[in-house]
Design an enzyme around this catalytic site. Structure first.
Site, short mmCIF file in Angstrom:
data_model
loop_
_atom_site.label_atom_id
_atom_site.label_comp_id
_atom_site.label_asym_id
_atom_site.label_seq_id
_atom_site.Cartn_x
_atom_site.Cartn_y
_atom_site.Cartn_z
N ASP A 138 36.50 41.49 -14.90
CA ASP A 138 37.06 40.13 -14.98
C ASP A 138 36.12 39.30 -15.83
O ASP A 138 35.15 39.83 -16.39
CB ASP A 138 37.27 39.52 -13.58
N GLU A 163 47.82 35.72 -15.92
CA GLU A 163 47.23 34.47 -16.41
C GLU A 163 46.70 34.56 -17.85
O GLU A 163 45.60 34.10 -18.14
CB GLU A 163 46.10 34.04 -15.46
N HIS A 165 41.50 37.45 -18.66
CA HIS A 165 40.37 37.64 -17.73
C HIS A 165 39.34 38.57 -18.37
O HIS A 165 38.84 39.49 -17.74
CB HIS A 165 40.87 38.21 -16.39
C1 ACM Z 1 45.91 36.63 -9.57
O1 ACM Z 1 45.62 36.13 -8.48
N1 ACM Z 1 45.63 35.99 -10.70
C2 ACM Z 1 46.54 37.91 -9.67
#
Ligand code: ACM
Ligand code: ZN
Length: 538
Positions: free
Chosen positions: A164, A309, A235
């Site tokens: 991440d 995201e 991410h």
């Molecule tokens: C997430 O909580 N962005 C998968």
């Protein structure tokens, strides 16, 4: 009273007792179930001598049991397990552990009422817990402890979030900078999303490929499959800190030290949340290379690629991304991500893997439906409905029921226990496309093993029963009664847990939080939890 979690559907208990001394325990195992023989001592925590007749526990091959079902009889002649393979026998053994409270290491003699359990089997094939080791790195011992804990409650999928923005945690031999640079950050934000406080402590850590093999093997022995998650195309700050040129703009950046929210931008870092460039061929090759190395380490057929995201603004301004869209006839940036997802899926398929991604990957209609969407968003996502209608599969991880990093006042024990797919946007006709349930343990604000288990327990037990037990035997207040005994098991095992503290009106708890934003009802009463204090970790 029997306190099993998850509760079997067909269970008869009578008043007589069967007991045995750990020192004198013996086992008989049918040759078809020989794998269980190797695990027996490990799982139970003490040794069994082999016996042909009158064994304390007998494992009898019975092909009327399905792959993961078992039957179990405890009577005056001992414990008899009926199973058609090791998986079923293993689940029976977890039931035996709970029935006899075999997890109390100080006990010399184990006893339990006579019991008959028939054809106990799971409702869902996917009963999972997730762990984010990017935001905080826990290491092998905590992971093993989590796997042990999962096995006791018949949870069978460990979703390992290894990359991440705040850290890359898996060795990739072809790209050494991912760990040389990407596994280290200078400090961490502390407090909450809006906090400007930092702790000043550097964080580093990653798993070598040998470590990964060891954990996969450990999990396998506990009937748990591990799904790695390598999050693309967003991410990816830790990835881009290691290899700047894989972004749309080849500019230096750091492994992220804040966890998100508005703080980074208020500190002048407007570019922290940049995704991979989806217009450059080398990005695709990089992703395939990483997938190839990771796939070899994880024998399970599922592979998680994240996909959540992903911001669009960089792609909108990037000549390479825009050229790719033109060349491939893609209408917008949603379709660009859809194109990327399809390419990665094709690659995974060629390696014999099935792709999982967060439900945001469904934004483009052009997506292939042979992927699994993990449905986490609290709001209804119409793309998930389309996916289901077109034959796509889902794993349910609804934020309101399964985000265990949230406070107990928001993700209540009851909301985990009573989570019902049909009331959460899965049309009844498509229930067979639900693989199962999984809870997420994001660790932005979880920096210790104690805090991790405090968040997981007791909610993971509610998840376990929801994912395993037949609706006809599920009952929340009955579950809460049985739970009390399990706190004692955690005490005996030296595991911290959430201990019910007080019952308060929810509105008190929500006052300073996000109640109105999340459209919560403030009418119920619920409990807040404190960290258990009776535990001396071993
Ligand atoms: C997430 O909580 N962005 C998968
Ligand atoms: Zn680009």
């Amino acid at each position: 009273m029997i306190n099993l979690i998850p509760k079997p559907k067909n269970l008869i208990e009578t008043a007589e007792w069967f007991s045995f001394e750990k020192n004198n325990a013996t086992a008989f195992v049918s040759c078809e179930l020989k794998e269980i023989k190797e695990m027996l001592g490990v799982v139970m925590g003490f040794e069994f001598k082999e016996a042909k007749n009158n064994a304390t526990i007998s494992f009898i091959f019975d092909n009327s049991e399905s792959r993961d079902s078992y039957s179990l009889i405890v009577d005056k002649s001992g414990i008899k397990v009926f199973a058609s393979n090791c998986e079923g026998a293993f689940y029976a053994l977890q039931t035996v552990r709970q029935l006899f409270e075999a997890d109390f290491p100080s006990k010399k003699c184990l006893a339990c009422h006579f019991v008959k359990i028939t054809n106990d089997k799971p409702k869902y094939e996917w009963r999972g817990l997730h762990l984010d080791e990017s935001r905080h790195f826990f290491g092998k011992e905590t992971v093993k402890k989590m796997l042990d804990f999962m096995a006791l409650y018949k949870l069978n999928r460990f979703h390992w979030h290894l990359t991440d923005d705040q850290g890359w945690r898996i060795e990739i031999k072809k790209y050494p900078l991912l760990t040389q640079i990407g596994s280290k950050r200078k400090y961490s934000q502390v407090g909450n999303w809006n906090s400007k406080k930092i702790d000043g402590k550097p964080v580093e850590g990653f798993y070598t490929q040998e470590d990964i093999k060891e954990i996969v093997e450990y999990a396998k022995k506990r009937q748990i499959e591990i799904v790695p998650e390598i999050d693309f195309p967003a991410h990816s700050a830790a990835l881009l800190a290691s290899y700047n040129h894989l972004a749309c703009r080849d500019i230096p950046c750091e492994v992220f030290t804040f966890f998100g929210g508005i703080i980074p931008e208020s500190r002048g870092n407007k570019m922290w949340n940049r995704p991979l460039c989806l217009g450059k061929e080398e990005v695709y090759n990089f992703v395939y290379d990483v997938i190839d190395e990771v796939s070899k380490l994880f024998p399970f057929e599922y592979f998680h690629v994240g996909g959540d995201e992903a911001p669009r603004n960089e792609w909108k301004q990037c000549p390479c991304c825009q050229a790719k869209m033109k060349e491939e006839n893609l209408k917008n940036e949603d379709e660009l991500q859809g194109y990327f997802t399809n390419k990665v899926n094709e690659h995974l398929r060629s390696k014999g893997k099935i792709m999982i991604g967060w439900n945001e990957i469904l934004k483009a209609d052009l997506i292939n439906r042979d992927i699994v969407a993990q449905y986490w968003t609290p709001q209804r996502d119409k793309n998930v409905t389309t996916h289901l209608k077109q034959g796509g599969k889902v794993i349910l991880s609804c934020h309101k029921a399964f985000y265990f990093d949230m406070n107990y006042s928001y993700v209540t024990l009851k909301s985990t226990y009573n989570f019902n797919p049909v009331l959460n946007n899965v049309p009844k006709d498509y229930l067979s496309n639900v693989l199962g349930l999984e809870a997420e343990n994001w660790t932005e604000w979880i920096d210790s093993e104690e805090m991790l288990f405090y968040k997981i327990y007791p909610r993971a037990l509610a998840l376990a029963e929801n994912a395993w037990s037949d609706e006809s035997v599920k009952n929340y207040s009955d579950f809460c009664q049985r739970l009390k005994r399990h706190n004692k098991i955690m005490d005996a095992l030296g595991i911290y847990y959430g201990d019910e503290k007080i019952t308060v009106h929810r509105s008190v708890l929500y006052k300073s939080r996000m109640a109105s934003k999340l459209n919560l009802k403030l009418t119920d009463f619920d409990s807040e939890y404190r960290i258990s204090k009776n535990v001396k970790p071993k």
